[in-house]
Design a protein around this motif. Structure first.
Motif, PDB file in Angstrom:
ATOM      1  N   THR A   1     -54.208 -17.451  35.581  1.00 62.85           N
ATOM      2  CA  THR A   1     -54.446 -17.297  34.146  1.00 62.85           C
ATOM      3  C   THR A   1     -54.957 -18.597  33.552  1.00 62.85           C
ATOM      4  N   ARG A   2     -54.450 -19.694  34.045  1.00 67.36           N
ATOM      5  CA  ARG A   2     -54.877 -21.000  33.540  1.00 67.36           C
ATOM      6  C   ARG A   2     -56.363 -21.253  33.797  1.00 67.36           C
ATOM      7  N   GLN A   3     -56.926 -20.571  34.745  1.00 70.93           N
ATOM      8  CA  GLN A   3     -58.353 -20.757  35.014  1.00 70.93           C
ATOM      9  C   GLN A   3     -59.221 -20.308  33.846  1.00 70.93           C
ATOM     10  N   ARG A   4     -58.681 -19.398  33.018  1.00 70.03           N
ATOM     11  CA  ARG A   4     -59.502 -18.880  31.908  1.00 70.03           C
ATOM     12  C   ARG A   4     -58.934 -19.192  30.528  1.00 70.03           C
ATOM     13  N   ARG A   5     -57.622 -19.536  30.449  1.00 71.18           N
ATOM     14  CA  ARG A   5     -57.008 -19.793  29.139  1.00 71.18           C
ATOM     15  C   ARG A   5     -55.901 -20.832  29.280  1.00 71.18           C
ATOM     16  N   HIS A   6     -55.551 -21.458  28.149  1.00 72.17           N
ATOM     17  CA  HIS A   6     -54.327 -22.243  28.124  1.00 72.17           C
ATOM     18  C   HIS A   6     -53.139 -21.299  28.340  1.00 72.17           C
ATOM     19  N   VAL A   7     -52.113 -21.798  29.028  1.00 72.06           N
ATOM     20  CA  VAL A   7     -50.945 -20.982  29.369  1.00 72.06           C
ATOM     21  C   VAL A   7     -49.693 -21.596  28.766  1.00 72.06           C
ATOM     22  N   PHE A   8     -48.868 -20.741  28.200  1.00 70.94           N
ATOM     23  CA  PHE A   8     -47.527 -21.115  27.746  1.00 70.94           C
ATOM     24  C   PHE A   8     -46.564 -20.123  28.371  1.00 70.94           C
ATOM     25  N   HIS A   9     -45.557 -20.613  29.064  1.00 65.75           N
ATOM     26  CA  HIS A   9     -44.535 -19.695  29.582  1.00 65.75           C
ATOM     27  C   HIS A   9     -43.156 -20.231  29.247  1.00 65.75           C
ATOM     28  N   LYS A  10     -42.300 -19.314  28.813  1.00 71.10           N
ATOM     29  CA  LYS A  10     -40.907 -19.635  28.521  1.00 71.10           C
ATOM     30  C   LYS A  10     -40.035 -18.992  29.577  1.00 71.10           C
ATOM     31  N   ASP A  11     -39.075 -19.784  30.095  1.00 68.52           N
ATOM     32  CA  ASP A  11     -38.224 -19.213  31.130  1.00 68.52           C
ATOM     33  C   ASP A  11     -36.913 -19.959  31.227  1.00 68.52           C
ATOM     34  N   MET A  12     -36.008 -19.383  32.007  1.00 64.74           N
ATOM     35  CA  MET A  12     -34.693 -19.964  32.271  1.00 64.74           C
ATOM     36  C   MET A  12     -34.687 -20.574  33.672  1.00 64.74           C
ATOM     37  N   CYS A  13     -34.250 -21.805  33.776  1.00 64.70           N
ATOM     38  CA  CYS A  13     -34.239 -22.462  35.079  1.00 64.70           C
ATOM     39  C   CYS A  13     -33.294 -21.781  36.066  1.00 64.70           C
ATOM     40  N   TYR A  14     -32.257 -21.117  35.554  1.00 65.70           N
ATOM     41  CA  TYR A  14     -31.316 -20.491  36.490  1.00 65.70           C
ATOM     42  C   TYR A  14     -31.911 -19.261  37.182  1.00 65.70           C
ATOM     43  N   HIS A  15     -33.063 -18.800  36.748  1.00 71.25           N
ATOM     44  CA  HIS A  15     -33.714 -17.677  37.418  1.00 71.25           C
ATOM     45  C   HIS A  15     -34.181 -18.044  38.825  1.00 71.25           C
ATOM     46  N   CYS A  16     -34.571 -19.294  39.037  1.00 66.04           N
ATOM     47  CA  CYS A  16     -35.077 -19.699  40.359  1.00 66.04           C
ATOM     48  C   CYS A  16     -34.875 -21.201  40.539  1.00 66.04           C
ATOM     49  N   PRO A  17     -33.657 -21.700  40.478  1.00 64.16           N
ATOM     50  CA  PRO A  17     -33.430 -23.152  40.488  1.00 64.16           C
ATOM     51  C   PRO A  17     -33.834 -23.819  41.788  1.00 64.16           C
ATOM     52  N   ASP A  18     -33.572 -23.184  42.913  1.00 61.26           N
ATOM     53  CA  ASP A  18     -33.894 -23.807  44.197  1.00 61.26           C
ATOM     54  C   ASP A  18     -35.399 -23.927  44.385  1.00 61.26           C
ATOM     55  N   GLU A  19     -36.119 -22.861  44.047  1.00 62.95           N
ATOM     56  CA  GLU A  19     -37.575 -22.888  44.201  1.00 62.95           C
ATOM     57  C   GLU A  19     -38.209 -23.932  43.289  1.00 62.95           C
ATOM     58  N   LEU A  20     -37.777 -23.958  42.033  1.00 63.76           N
ATOM     59  CA  LEU A  20     -38.329 -24.938  41.100  1.00 63.76           C
ATOM     60  C   LEU A  20     -38.019 -26.361  41.536  1.00 63.76           C
ATOM     61  N   GLY A  21     -36.781 -26.590  41.933  1.00 62.53           N
ATOM     62  CA  GLY A  21     -36.382 -27.927  42.313  1.00 62.53           C
ATOM     63  C   GLY A  21     -37.145 -28.462  43.513  1.00 62.53           C
ATOM     64  N   ALA A  22     -37.593 -27.555  44.371  1.00 65.63           N
ATOM     65  CA  ALA A  22     -38.311 -27.972  45.578  1.00 65.63           C
ATOM     66  C   ALA A  22     -39.822 -27.984  45.399  1.00 65.63           C
ATOM     67  N   ASP A  23     -40.314 -27.614  44.217  1.00 66.44           N
ATOM     68  CA  ASP A  23     -41.751 -27.416  44.020  1.00 66.44           C
ATOM     69  C   ASP A  23     -42.321 -28.474  43.069  1.00 66.44           C
ATOM     70  N   ALA A  24     -42.320 -29.711  43.540  1.00 67.70           N
ATOM     71  CA  ALA A  24     -42.828 -30.808  42.707  1.00 67.70           C
ATOM     72  C   ALA A  24     -44.284 -30.587  42.329  1.00 67.70           C
ATOM     73  N   GLU A  25     -45.073 -30.035  43.223  1.00 65.86           N
ATOM     74  CA  GLU A  25     -46.494 -29.823  42.936  1.00 65.86           C
ATOM     75  C   GLU A  25     -46.682 -28.941  41.713  1.00 65.86           C
ATOM     76  N   PHE A  26     -45.939 -27.841  41.639  1.00 65.17           N
ATOM     77  CA  PHE A  26     -46.058 -26.930  40.500  1.00 65.17           C
ATOM     78  C   PHE A  26     -45.538 -27.585  39.227  1.00 65.17           C
ATOM     79  N   LEU A  27     -44.428 -28.284  39.320  1.00 67.39           N
ATOM     80  CA  LEU A  27     -43.875 -28.944  38.141  1.00 67.39           C
ATOM     81  C   LEU A  27     -44.834 -29.990  37.597  1.00 67.39           C
ATOM     82  N   LEU A  28     -45.539 -30.669  38.462  1.00 69.80           N
ATOM     83  CA  LEU A  28     -46.465 -31.715  38.016  1.00 69.80           C
ATOM     84  C   LEU A  28     -47.715 -31.149  37.339  1.00 69.80           C
ATOM     85  N   GLU A  29     -47.956 -29.864  37.486  1.00 73.23           N
ATOM     86  CA  GLU A  29     -49.133 -29.246  36.872  1.00 73.23           C
ATOM     87  C   GLU A  29     -48.922 -28.933  35.393  1.00 73.23           C
ATOM     88  N   GLN A  30     -47.704 -29.113  34.892  1.00 70.29           N
ATOM     89  CA  GLN A  30     -47.362 -28.612  33.572  1.00 70.29           C
ATOM     90  C   GLN A  30     -46.902 -29.723  32.632  1.00 70.29           C
TER      91      GLN A  30
END
Length: 245
Positions: free
Chosen positions: A69-98
């Motif tokens: 979606t970011r390829q065509r528009r600015h993106v805003f997403h709201k979420d709860m970290c407890y939904h996927c804490p392990d995945e987020l914590g291990a995904d520095a690449e994705f976190l650095l994109e935001q």
């Protein structure tokens, strides 16, 4: 390149009100808790409406959707970290994109509000601890303390709070985005029962000054939840970027 802004929250933090501001702006594609589709399905006990809303059901699938979606528009997403804490914590690449914004609300008020919606809520769903963990992770990988909003400040002084956030994000402040016609945005349909008050609203308003903490006093497990999560709220609240009134 288009931007991706993440609003990380815990339940009942007023994050949906801030999300509505970004919906009203009109210059972002807004996603409402896309990672909830990873954490829950139709068999989950948590109150839900129509979870068959077309969102991917895997962490990698949601991430790919946000990126594409970011390829065509600015993106805003709201979420709860407890939904996927392990995945987020291990995904520095994705976190650095935001660009990251964290929103918190006083623990007792958020717990009582959560309990009113879902009496069987488990301890992890209070959300302060997972939110703090990802806050620390973002701080570590970026070398900067992320922006923190207190939801009660947002409710009491919405224009001031949103102006400061826009300044931080280097976004134009759009006054029209602070008011709207009462309605249910399509992004909320899967979790509509959680957002009835927000659906009926026409702007951000403060709660009454009085607060009934009787549920905390009469349900020992809620007081235990409070004692566990309150320190994480306190640690994050010291970074709230508000000026004295």
């Amino acid at each position: 390149m288009n931007r991706m802004i993440a609003l990380w929250a815990h339940p009942r933090s007023r994050s949906t009100a801030l999300e509505r501001v970004f919906i009203e702006r009109g210059d972002f594609e807004v996603f409402h808790e896309p990672f909830a589709s990873v954490a829950f399905d139709e068999r989950s006990a948590i109150p839900h409406d129509d979870l068959n809303c077309g969102l991917p059901r895997t962490y990698e699938g949601v991430k790919a959707l946000l990126r594409s979606t970011r390829q065509r528009r600015h993106v805003f997403h709201k979420d709860m970290c407890y939904h996927c804490p392990d995945e987020l914590g291990a995904d520095a690449e994705f976190l650095l994109e935001q660009q990251h914004v964290f929103i918190i609300r006083e623990t007792a008020r958020s717990i009582v509000s959560h309990f009113a919606m879902f009496e069987q809520m488990p301890m992890d769903a209070i959300g302060h601890r997972a939110l703090y963990d990802i806050f620390c992770r973002v701080t570590k990988i970026t070398g900067k303390i992320p922006y923190v909003v207190n939801g009660d400040d947002l409710a009491k002084r919405p224009e001031h709070t949103v102006r400061k956030l826009c300044d931080h994000l280097q976004l134009e402040f759009l006054p029209h985005a602070l008011s709207w016609e009462p309605s249910c945005p399509p992004q909320w349909m899967a979790w509509r029962s959680w957002h009835r008050a927000a659906e009926r609203s026409s702007g951000i308003v403060a709660s009454p000054d009085t607060f009934d903490d009787l549920p905390l006093q009469t349900h020992p497990h809620l007081m235990a939840y409070y004692r566990i999560h309150r320190p994480f709220y306190e640690r994050m609240n010291q970074f709230v970027q508000q000026e004295p009134s």
